[in-house]
Motif scaffolding. Structure first.
Motif, mmCIF file in Angstrom:
data_model
loop_
_atom_site.group_PDB
_atom_site.id
_atom_site.type_symbol
_atom_site.label_atom_id
_atom_site.label_comp_id
_atom_site.label_asym_id
_atom_site.label_seq_id
_atom_site.Cartn_x
_atom_site.Cartn_y
_atom_site.Cartn_z
ATOM 1 N N ASP A 1 0.848 -1.405 -0.086
ATOM 2 C CA ASP A 1 0.020 -0.041 0.200
ATOM 3 C C ASP A 1 0.893 1.618 0.477
ATOM 4 O O ASP A 1 1.770 1.340 0.870
ATOM 5 C CB ASP A 1 -0.743 -0.091 1.344
ATOM 6 C CG ASP A 1 -1.775 0.644 1.428
ATOM 7 O OD1 ASP A 1 -2.901 0.940 1.115
ATOM 8 O OD2 ASP A 1 -2.006 2.375 1.274
ATOM 9 N N GLU B 1 2.308 2.526 2.870
ATOM 10 C CA GLU B 1 2.849 2.351 4.375
ATOM 11 C C GLU B 1 4.398 2.264 3.686
ATOM 12 O O GLU B 1 5.180 1.822 2.798
ATOM 13 C CB GLU B 1 2.607 1.027 3.592
ATOM 14 C CG GLU B 1 1.692 0.057 4.627
ATOM 15 C CD GLU B 1 1.799 -0.965 5.189
ATOM 16 O OE1 GLU B 1 2.436 -1.049 5.894
ATOM 17 O OE2 GLU B 1 1.154 -1.972 4.530
ATOM 18 N N VAL C 1 7.299 1.002 4.827
ATOM 19 C CA VAL C 1 8.355 0.000 4.131
ATOM 20 C C VAL C 1 8.253 -0.187 3.080
ATOM 21 O O VAL C 1 9.379 -1.355 2.561
ATOM 22 C CB VAL C 1 6.813 -1.188 4.412
ATOM 23 C CG1 VAL C 1 6.532 -2.557 3.487
ATOM 24 C CG2 VAL C 1 6.391 -1.284 5.580
#
Ligand SMILES: [Fe+2]
Ligand SMILES: [Fe+2]
Length: 189
Positions: A25, A28, A31
């Motif tokens: 996503d 995020e 990440v």
């Protein structure tokens, strides 16, 4: 082991990491940054390991088989492509993670790397399997694995002039052959 297999394994890992990025996503960002940083460092290390170990060996076996022109062209193309990949990685760093601009820069790096891997697999790796025997491919695989292990923390990203790179690699080969061989056909100034 076989250096052409290790290079293919690395290419697979690069495709895998790009595919992972595409499935996270965009909110995020932590990440995305972590995966991208790992991928960027790996792309740079892989290119550098090929420049240190694979391409000098391709030039050597090609010249010995009187195919200097072919392996020189493949090496010039590869160094040019590696520079494009390094530049595309640097472009990603100019954008905020998760923005449209960042995704566009990652997509450009993916495209440059995909084009390069396809050509390298079709030409350099294929030629090397034809020109080098299994003991040599094993010996180079050990050197390639060692180089990547020793430099796992990353390498300094430096673009190289393709013609100067080929000249320097051939000069080293000539020195190793004690000047007894006529090495290379590169005629450009
Ligand atoms: Fe490459
Ligand atoms: Fe590669």
């Amino acid at each position: 082991m076989d250096i052409t297999e290790l290079i293919l394994d690395d290419h697979h890992e690069q495709r895998r990491l790009f595919a992972i990025l595409e499935q996270i996503d965009r909110a995020e960002t932590g990440v995305l940054s972590a995966i991208w940083d790992r991928l960027a460092a790996f792309l740079e290390l892989h290119a550098q390991a090929e420049e240190e170990i694979f391409y000098p060996a391709l030039l050597q076996v090609g010249i010995a088989a009187r195919r200097a022109g072919g392996v020189e062209d493949e090496t010039l193309d590869a160094i040019h492509d590696h520079n494009e990949i390094r530049d595309a990685i640097a472009e990603v760093a100019r954008h905020q993670t998760g923005t449209d601009e960042w995704y566009a820069a990652v997509a450009a790096a993916n495209s440059a790397n995909s084009d390069h891997m396809a050509e390298e697999e079709r030409e350099g790796l294929t030629d090397f399997r034809r020109l080098a025997g299994l003991p040599r491919r094993h010996q180079l695989a050990v050197a390639f694995a060692a180089y990547e292990a020793r430099n796992y923390a990353g390498v300094r990203s430096v673009d190289k002039d393709p013609v100067s790179y080929v000249r320097a690699a051939e000069k080293k080969l000539r020195t190793a052959a004690s000047g007894s061989l006529s090495v290379g056909t590169l005629k450009r100034n």
